[in-house]
Each structure stands twice: as C-alpha cells, then as structure tokens.
Scaffold this active site. Structure first.
Site, short mmCIF file in Angstrom:
data_model
loop_
_atom_site.label_atom_id
_atom_site.label_comp_id
_atom_site.label_asym_id
_atom_site.label_seq_id
_atom_site.Cartn_x
_atom_site.Cartn_y
_atom_site.Cartn_z
N ASP A 1 0.82 -1.22 0.00
CA ASP A 1 0.00 0.00 0.00
C ASP A 1 0.86 1.27 0.00
O ASP A 1 1.96 1.29 0.54
CB ASP A 1 -0.85 -0.05 1.29
CG ASP A 1 -2.02 0.89 1.25
OD1 ASP A 1 -2.13 1.67 0.30
OD2 ASP A 1 -2.84 0.83 2.19
N LYS B 1 -1.15 -8.30 -5.28
CA LYS B 1 -1.84 -8.52 -4.01
C LYS B 1 -3.12 -7.69 -4.08
O LYS B 1 -3.06 -6.45 -4.13
CB LYS B 1 -0.96 -8.08 -2.84
CG LYS B 1 -1.62 -8.26 -1.48
CD LYS B 1 -0.63 -7.95 -0.36
CE LYS B 1 -1.27 -7.95 1.00
NZ LYS B 1 -0.34 -7.49 2.05
N ASP C 1 -6.23 -6.46 -2.32
CA ASP C 1 -6.69 -6.31 -0.94
C ASP C 1 -8.14 -5.81 -0.91
O ASP C 1 -8.65 -5.31 -1.91
CB ASP C 1 -5.76 -5.28 -0.26
CG ASP C 1 -5.71 -5.41 1.24
OD1 ASP C 1 -6.55 -6.15 1.80
OD2 ASP C 1 -4.84 -4.77 1.86
N ASP D 1 -3.55 -10.81 9.00
CA ASP D 1 -2.69 -9.66 9.32
C ASP D 1 -1.86 -9.96 10.56
O ASP D 1 -1.00 -9.18 10.93
CB ASP D 1 -3.55 -8.42 9.58
CG ASP D 1 -3.91 -7.72 8.29
OD1 ASP D 1 -3.37 -8.10 7.24
OD2 ASP D 1 -4.73 -6.78 8.33
C1 DGJ Z 1 -4.41 -5.04 4.92
C2 DGJ Z 1 -3.56 -6.19 4.51
O1 DGJ Z 1 -4.00 -7.38 5.12
C3 DGJ Z 1 -2.10 -5.88 4.84
O2 DGJ Z 1 -1.30 -6.98 4.54
C4 DGJ Z 1 -1.68 -4.67 4.06
O3 DGJ Z 1 -1.66 -4.93 2.69
C5 DGJ Z 1 -2.60 -3.51 4.38
N1 DGJ Z 1 -3.97 -3.86 4.21
C6 DGJ Z 1 -2.27 -2.32 3.53
O4 DGJ Z 1 -3.13 -1.28 3.75
#
Ligand code: DGJ
Length: 778
Positions: A368, A477, A479, A540
């Site tokens: 991000d 990735k 998200d 996370d």
């Molecule tokens: C949530 C994700 O699970 C993290 O790994 C990361 O990419 C953050 N978002 C970034 O904002």
C-alpha cells in the site's frame, strides 16, 4: 472412456451410486418420487442399497402421512433435497414464494442426464476437471418449478460437488428467499462439528461442538465469506483423531454471505446444508428464468482428519486453482508493508530490493501507499495516479529497476474501495456504495465501490490492467479492507458476481501473474477466491506462535500452497512477542513463503541466517508447498507439530510454546512414509547469544555485562550454532514416534543436549536410506 470415468457412476433401476476412489455416495428414487439418501461414506456395492437404507416400517404417532401412507412420512425420510409444507418439519433447504402465491414446494423425480466432465455456472466460479456430472431433474407441477441437482464426481481426489439450479415456469414471478446449494441427510450416531470461527487478526479459531438435537449455524452477514466464520466445516465421529476414524468435510465455492446449517432431529438424523445466506435474501425469477447456486464440495475419509484434509488439498490444487501457477512452486517474496507501511520512497525500496537479491529472494512486492495521496489510510483509494514524489518515474521505472536486479515485481491494489478524499470520489460520488437517505458508515476510512455498476467495473478493469501492463507486473496482491454495510435482496450476491467478472476479465488474460488475494488478512479465505488467486494472505497477524494455530486450522480445509505465510520482525507488530528467527522460519515455511520486514535493518548474523533459510527452503520448496500435510494429536497445548512428506522424504517441525524446566523427552512422529529405513537430521541454525543473558559469563574468559556494548556488538555477528541431531529409524518406528535427545536441564551442557527456549522449535529432514539388498540385486 477411462476406467475412473466408468467406475464413478452406476445406475440400476431406481438407484444411483456415485463412486470416487475411496468413497461411495448413494441415493434412490422413493416410491413417491422423492430422492431418498442412502449412504455417504466408505465404498459400498450397489446391491447394498436395501441393507443401508433407513427402515421406516410405520410412522411415528405425531407424523404427517404422505399420500395417506402410514409407512411414508417426509419428516423421517433422509432426503437429497426437501421442500416445505408437506410434512418434513426439519430445517428446509428452500424457501420460495411461488408464482401461485404459496410457499409450499414438493419436488419429485422427472428425469436424469449424465454429463461428461464438469458444468459451468453462469457468473460464478466452480471446480473443473470432473470425471462425470449427474444431473437429476425434479419438478413441482403445482408450483410450476423445476430444480436440477448437479453431482460432479472427482474420482481421483475423493470429492463430490453439488449445486442446484431452479427454474420458474409460472407466468407469475417467483421469489427465492432461500436456496441451499447442498442438502444432505445422514443417519450417523455421535457426531462432532468442527467449525472455524474468528475475527480480524484472529482467524479460523477451531471450535468443536457435540451434535445434540437442535441446529448449529455457521454464517456471515458482512457481505463476504469473512474471518468471522469460514465457510468450510467438518463433521467427525466422536472417536475420530488426526490419523484415525471417519470424517466428512464440506465447503462452498463462494465469497459472499454464506450459511451452513447442521441440525440433528429427535430420531438421530442429521441434516447438513450449505449455501448463500438466506437472511434478507430475495431474488425474483420471471417466467422460465433460472437461478444457479454456488457449488458446494464434500469429501469423506476413514483415515482420520488428515485423510479428509488431504482430499481437500489435492482437490484444490488439481480442480480449483487455475492459471500458470497451478501446482507451480511459488517464488520467495519480500513485501515492504510491515517494514515501512506508508513511509517509503524509491531509495528505500531499491535498498531493500538490493538486500533481498543478495539474500536469495525472488520477488519484490510493493504494498500500500504508491498512488494518489495515499500517505495514510485516510486518502487515495480509487485513484491510480502514481505518487511520483515517492516514486519518480512511476511504477514502470521502479519495476524496470527491480527486474534489472533480477527480482520479479509485485504490486498491491485495493480496487473495490474508495476514500472520500480521492479524485475518484470527487468526480463520481455516486460510484460509492451508500444508502442515499442515511448517514454514511466508514470502515478504515473507506467505502466500497458499487461494483454492480458497469461503469465502475470498467473503471477498475481499465486502470488495473493498464498499470499491470505498463509496469510489467508479475504478482498482484488484491486487498479489500471493509465490510459491506448490509444491503438486502440480491444486492450482496450481485456484488460478488460483479467482482468475479472483474477478476475474470483482468486475470484470465494474464495467467502468468501470480495473484494473491487478501482482505484485512483472511477475511475472504474461500474457494471462490481460490478459483482466481492461487494463494490468499492468511492473516494480518504475523506472530509465528499465533500463526501456528491459524495455519493449522486452515490446513483442515486448504492446502499449504494457498496460505500466504511471512516471517516478520520482532517484537511482532500485533502481539509484541519475541519469537526467535528460526521458529519464525519454521512456521512460515509451511506456506506460500515470504518475509515482511526491513532486511536492511537485520544484523549481519541475522542476514546470514536468512540467506541459509532461503537456500534451504528452495531445496525443499515443492515438498513444503505441495507435499502431503500432516497434523498430530499431541495432547499437549504447549506443543505443535507439522509434517510435509512424499513417499520417501518428510520435513517435520516440532514447536514448543513455552519451555518448562526439566521437560519430558520430546518425541518426533512422522506419518505417510513408504516402508524402509530413514535418516533423520535436524536443520542447523544459530541462536542469538543475547538469548543467554548473564549466563554467557559461564563460558567467557572474562566477566562481561550481558546488556553492555561488548555483548550487543558481538551479538550482531556471533551466534551459537545449534548442531544437527541425527537418528536412524524405520518408517514404522517414525509413525509411532522416536525419542529425541535430552533438552537442557541446567545441570550441564554437551553438544547432544537440545537447547530450550520459549517459542523454540526444531525442523527435521527425514530422507530414505537406500536399501543395500535392493542395491545388490540391481
Ligand atoms: C491489509 C492487509 O491485510 C495488509 O497486509 C496490508 O496490505 C494492508 N492492508 C495495507 O493497507
């Protein structure tokens, strides 16, 4: 037609027998045209039908008799799919307001069709590569409805999938409120339900409930499959263990609100259902319109929970995951998120990438913060203009430099969401999902985009595709960090169908891209997403001790190749726990492996260790990602053990959470190996000398201060190498468990003594020894 295709389906008179390599599924058409379930479990013969059927010589005192027949009551007939209002008072898989205004439905046999291979569901992903699909068509003439029950047989992986398609033939509209993908009535004694509930950073907490009379529901309402309740669940006999006994596994190929109901009635029958969550669900069907449910999958094993999981693992690797990454070894990645979060620039990233190259990494992932005003989670989502202050030359230039260094390049996106502080919101506030007359509810300062609008889908497809192509991106990735404030009717379902359309459009054209999906960690860890992304970020929570539980729980339902698993820095960002580097590696290695920390901040000793870890992982990568995975019944909450193996080698890790004084001897177990003798050696690693604190004075020639500069500086370069333990044993003996060397007790030390520590672990490499007799013969 090959033998498997021939064997997988047998039809005799009114009996249907579906066979996989090790399981059988049987039902028949009853005298009144209902589909009566007979058996799901071990292999049986079609001639066993009568013996296996539930006997019902006479109704119970309060039953409603169907057709005024006192031997036939729908409340006790095990059914493949029930209706409503005709005497079956168990939880119904269907709730529909028919064109005639009534809610009553009664589906009876019309005909069957056999389809070679699999079928596709319009708008939804599903499994592929079935041997055969059986379609049974049932009709309710009074309600002008027809349903097709689809059974797809996957012989090689012992999985059968089920789904429903309902068609309204009435000229008036029908309203679907509930339509389960699977309904199954089994008559099995003492069953336990294993479900995987949880929350953010706390995914898949295993829960066991004994099935008594009543209903258990596993469901989500957040718009997504969610970390609160994974759609997968397991039923097992009371006596079933990891390597023993009978277990049935279920899951749903869907990423939206799901609902599973497991209900036992007073006669000992258990009804299992799974599908779209019916709560607030409503979908209208016009004349001759159909609705297809998502696909449910089921498996059975009499080889314990490991047997059941292994069926799921091979099924997912073979029949769910697609793209060029199907069964392909995944590159070792470095992700910058936990290293820098939003605080990075090109210089920092290139320094990280250079360090990564020197240690043996293969893929660099920029997370991000690279676009718009995204310097915190308060702004920028929705915009795709690269922040050239942070990244002069944009993504293209960065990607070129990363590629020149010899790494693949990966990029983070969150395309489904929008921050009100974004150019996109300023231009199209109506693209954000909201209810016009109500105050807006934010989650992580963001709203979801209304994917059901074509212009929104086009915007996402165009922008993501453009960046992927311009930047020559190798990994994505994807998200998604907020939950859907609920919109009833069929909106939630249409959102998910729209998401699948976007993913199809972007990734089917770019099968070379390794796609990892993510949703605040594991908020969308489901088979629907796995049809697009071969791997999913598990949580996370990157604390290795917590990850033991998360990865173990996921392993009941999903293979290790699908679980994003990273080594992160200590103290851990979520728990502040200090887990030694070798244990962080020993846990993350059993997944789609990577690191998520600032490599440039590691000491030279740590860098050497990481380099060794990477070299070791590469040597055994296929085994770690695609080997058969085993869990063990250790009867000790303080310990855990994972194994991956093929026929003649295994890697087993033993983990200790906290370290008791004078502990019992450690036992190493390995399952699934072919007969023969094996060499067992533990992986050598280096312990940080700071771990020993003041005890270091017992071995140093002069007295030193454990917290002083000398020890601190020395600890950056010097460590204590923990030598390899070596043993030899037969496969049989390994299955029972071999006794390992003593652990340090504080009474003395020699190199055979294993060094304990809280959160410690050891990894053992088990390789088959050549058989001298066999060699002589050759
Ligand atoms: C949530 C994700 O699970 C993290 O790994 C990361 O990419 C953050 N978002 C970034 O904002």
């Amino acid at each position: 037609m090959n033998q498997q295709d021939k064997n997988c389906l047998q039809i005799e008179k009114n009996i249907f027998l579906l066979n996989t390599e090790n399981t059988s599924y049987m039902f028949r058409i009853s005298e009144y045209g209902h589909l009566e379930h007979i058996h799901y479990g071990r292999k049986i013969d079609i001639k066993d039908c009568e013996a296996m059927a539930l006997k019902r010589p006479i109704v119970y005192g309060d039953s409603l008799m169907y057709g005024n027949d006192d031997t036939y009551c729908l409340d006790v007939v095990p059914l493949e799919y029930s209706g409503t209002g005709r005497g079956d008072f168990r939880v119904s898989p269907i709730e529909i307001k028919c064109g005639n205004g009534s809610y009553t439905t009664d589906f009876r046999y019309k005909e069957y069709k056999i389809i070679d291979g699999d079928t596709r569901i319009k708008g939804l992903p599903n499994s592929y590569g079935a041997n055969k699909t059986l379609e049974i068509i049932l009709e309710d003439q009074e309600a002008s409805l027809e349903i097709s029950l689809y059974y797809a047989v996957y012989y090689d992986t012992d999985v059968i999938t089920r789904r429903i398609e309902l068609t309204n033939h009435d000229k008036r509209k029908a309203q679907i409120h509930k339509l389960m993908s699977l309904s199954l009535d089994i008559h099995e004694g003492d069953l336990k339900l294993m479900s995987f509930m949880g929350g953010w950073a706390n995914e898949v907490k295993p829960q066991e409930d004994h099935l008594d009379v009543g209903e258990h529901v596993i469901a989500t309402r957040v718009g997504f499959s969610s970390s609160r309740a994974n759609p997968g669940f397991v039923l097992k006999k009371k006596t079933t263990l990891e390597n023993y006994g009978e277990a049935w596994g279920f899951n749903l190929v869907y990423s939206g609100n799901h609902h599973s109901s497991i209900s036992k009635d007073e006669h000992g029958n258990t009804r299992i259902m799974t599908g779209i969550n019916p709560e607030d669900f409503c979908l209208e069907l016009g004349r001759n319109e159909s609705f297809a449910t998502p696909e449910a999958i089921m498996t059975f094993s009499d080889k314990g929970l490991n047997g059941m999981s292994q069926h799921f693992h091979s099924f997912i690797n073979e029949h769910i995951v697609r793209s060029a990454w199907k069964k392909k070894e995944r590159p070792i990645l470095i992700n910058d998120w936990e290293a820098y979060m939003f605080d990075f620039n090109k210089t920092k990233l290139i320094a990280l990438a250079k360090e990564a190259v020197s240690l043996g990494f293969e893929l660099f992932v920029l997370d991000d913060g690279w676009f718009g005003k995204r310097n915190s989670d308060k702004a920028g989502l929705g915009d795709y203009s690269v922040n050239t202050k942070k990244l002069p030359g944009g993504i293209k230039a960065l990607s070129e430099e990363i590629h020149k260094l010899g790494l693949k390049f990966g990029l983070w996106f969150e395309p489904e969401a929008i921050n009100p502080d974004s150019d996109l919101y300023r231009a199209h506030p109506d693209w954000a999902m909201s209810e016009s007359n109500r105050e807006v509810i934010y989650g992580r300062n963001e709203l979801l985009l209304d994917l059901t609008k074509k212009e929104v889908r086009d915007y996402i497809i165009d922008n993501v595709s453009r960046i992927l192509d311009e930047g020559n991106v190798d990994y994505v990735k994807w998200d998604m960090n907020r939950q859907m404030a609920y919109k009833g009717g069929d909106y939630g379902h249409r959102y998910i169908v729209s998401l699948y359309e976007i993913l199809d459009e972007i990734f089917t054209k770019r099968p070379h891209i390794l796609f990892e999906s993510c949703s605040s960690g594991g908020n969308r860890f489901d088979l629907g997403m796995l049809c697009y992304s071969p791997q999913i970020w598990s949580s996370d929570n990157t604390d290795a001790i917590e990850r033991l539980r998360i990865q173990k729980s996921l392993s009941y339902l999903y293979p290790q190749s699908c679980m994003g698993a990273h080594v992160s820095a200590v103290p851990n960002a979520q728990t502040l726990r200090n887990v030694p580097l070798h244990t962080r590696f020993n846990v993350a290695a059993y997944g789609a492996f990577g690191y998520e920390l600032d490599l440039t901040a590691l000491s030279s000793l740590e860098k050497k260790e990481v380099k060794k870890q990477l070299a070791f992982y590469k040597q055994y990568r296929y085994l770690f990602q695609f080997g058969r995975f085993y869990r063990f019944d250790l009867d000790d909450e303080n310990r855990e053990s994972f194994e991956v193996c093929d026929e003649d080698k295994a890697i087993v890790s033993l983990y200790r959470k906290y370290c008791p004084a004078a502990p019992e001897a450690d036992v190493l177990k390995a399952a699934g190996l072919a007969e023969g003798r094996y060499h067992i050696a533990s992986r050598v690693y280096t312990l940080n000398i700071k771990q020993f604190g003041h005890l270091i004075n017992f071995v140093t020639p002069i007295k030193v201060n454990a917290d002083g500069l000398v020890v601190r500086e020395a600890a950056k370069r010097l460590g204590m190498e923990v030598p390899s333990e070596e043993y030899e044993a037969s496969a049989n003996c390994l299955e029972q468990g071999i006794i390992l060397n003593n652990t340090f007790l504080g009474t003395g030390y020699n190199p055979k003594i294993k060094l304990p520590c809280d959160y410690g672990s050891d990894m053992y490499i088990i390789t088959k020894l050549s058989d001298p007799l066999m060699e002589e013969k050759q």
